[in-house]
Design a protein around this motif. Structure first.
Motif: not given
Length: 77
Positions: A29-36, A38-52, A69-72
């Motif tokens: 996530a750090i490599a993908r988003f860079g910004d702390a 954005a990383v925190t928001a992505f990892l800790n927010t429910h994602h509809g495509a993942l269902g979690a 990993e596939a989603l990112m």
């Protein structure tokens, strides 16, 4: 005044495999988003495509980690 931490939920420590998956998804996530933020928001927010939440899914199993990993990697994150 009370005890401000009296209702703190006790959690189990992560297993070695869970900690490894947590580290892997966080590094990706750090490599993908860079910004702390954005990383925190992505990892800790429910994602509809993942269902979690991605972090929960990645920690839970190798399959969950692969899905995150596939989603990112797809750019849809």
């Amino acid at each position: 005044m009370g005890r401000p931490f009296a209702h703190r939920v006790k959690t189990q420590p992560l297993s070695a495999a869970q900690a490894d998956r947590q580290g892997r998804v966080t590094r990706m996530a750090i490599a993908r988003f860079g910004d702390a933020a954005a990383v925190t928001a992505f990892l800790n927010t429910h994602h509809g495509a993942l269902g979690a939440r991605p972090l929960d899914l990645a920690i839970a199993s190798d399959e969950g980690l692969a899905a995150v990993e596939a989603l990112m990697g797809s750019g849809a994150a």
